[in-house]
Design an enzyme around this catalytic site. Sequence first.
Site, mmCIF file in Angstrom:
data_model
loop_
_atom_site.group_PDB
_atom_site.id
_atom_site.type_symbol
_atom_site.label_atom_id
_atom_site.label_comp_id
_atom_site.label_asym_id
_atom_site.label_seq_id
_atom_site.Cartn_x
_atom_site.Cartn_y
_atom_site.Cartn_z
ATOM 1 N N CYS A 260 0.855 -1.343 0.002
ATOM 2 C CA CYS A 260 -0.024 -0.033 0.169
ATOM 3 C C CYS A 260 0.863 1.151 -0.368
ATOM 4 O O CYS A 260 1.769 1.267 0.209
ATOM 5 C CB CYS A 260 -0.962 0.176 1.233
ATOM 6 S SG CYS A 260 -1.285 1.493 1.615
ATOM 7 N N TYR B 224 -5.547 6.000 -8.987
ATOM 8 C CA TYR B 224 -6.587 4.784 -8.321
ATOM 9 C C TYR B 224 -7.953 5.479 -9.219
ATOM 10 O O TYR B 224 -8.477 4.668 -9.832
ATOM 11 C CB TYR B 224 -6.533 5.070 -6.766
ATOM 12 C CG TYR B 224 -5.782 4.383 -5.898
ATOM 13 C CD1 TYR B 224 -6.459 2.993 -5.808
ATOM 14 C CD2 TYR B 224 -4.626 5.135 -5.569
ATOM 15 C CE1 TYR B 224 -5.381 2.180 -5.119
ATOM 16 C CE2 TYR B 224 -3.761 3.680 -5.039
ATOM 17 C CZ TYR B 224 -3.912 2.327 -4.847
ATOM 18 O OH TYR B 224 -2.803 2.066 -3.960
#
Length: 329
Positions: free
Chosen positions: A63, A195
């Site tokens: 992440c 994203y």
Amino acid sequence: MGMLVDGKWQKGEIASSGKGGAFKRRPAQFRNWITADGAPGPSGAGGFKAESGRYHLYVSHACPWANRTTIFRTLKGLDEHIGLSVVHPDMLDMGWSFRTDFPGATGDPLNGAAHAHDIYLAADPSVTTRATVPILWDKAQKTIVSNESSEIIRMFNSAFDDITGDDQDFYPEALRPEIDALNDWIYPDINNGVYKSGFARTQDAYDPAVQAVFTGLSRVEGILTENRYLTGARITEADWRLFSTVLRFDLVYHMHFKCNRARIVDYPALWGWARELYQWPGVSGVVHFDHIVRHYHYSMESINPHRIIPINPVIDWDAPHDRGALQAE
């Protein structure tokens, strides 16, 4: 990935869609601050005093938001003062798990949790939230201090300085307006922009998102052509926040998130800057490309339904960066 609703785990989509099929990120839920004397920070409650051994950090090496915190933990000499647990790179129906059958996945020796959402339930049995990482845990109060990475790195930047003796400041007062201004467009256009591109559900949502990514990268290239770092001659928080996205770009976002107009290696100044930061003392040790590639391609079934892990390009992050002679105007 699912989420907790009134303390119950609900399976669901990994991404949230807003109007027109656009990806919409939910805000963090826990917003307390560790401070040098335990006084309240900019948000949340007080009582979280900087103390060696009191706090524990839960992260995913995959992440980018969590990677910001592990970078700052290392940069600021906090490895011996703040514990670390690393989830498995596969994030499936139960969310992040503490399985240990992948190199570098540690399990949870502190709380014995099976999944990251168990940490949230330990803090609040009736919570409604995504079970995201990073999670900064207080062993004294047995609760979550924060799950907002941008605020955790600012805590790490200064709250523990009297304990570590490390006075490096990546958010210096004189540069704060410039740093904040950089973050204000780098986050939506690049950090979160990849994203928004990758999770877009419609062409109309994808097109402006991906254009913003490459407009942003071109803007960064222009800055770094003239300056060593984003604010000039001094490296700051703005550089490290962008770096965690750049690390993942050519291996993941370029193909997997359809951000394929160009690669980071196609931007000479940006690519040199990225190698310099990767080669910064201690930083490469908290970069785990195996977790990054595995997580994105295996976990995101809606994007890669057959869970095939690609061969990927071979990128030499240890090549000389040639940034040493460049000075700010």
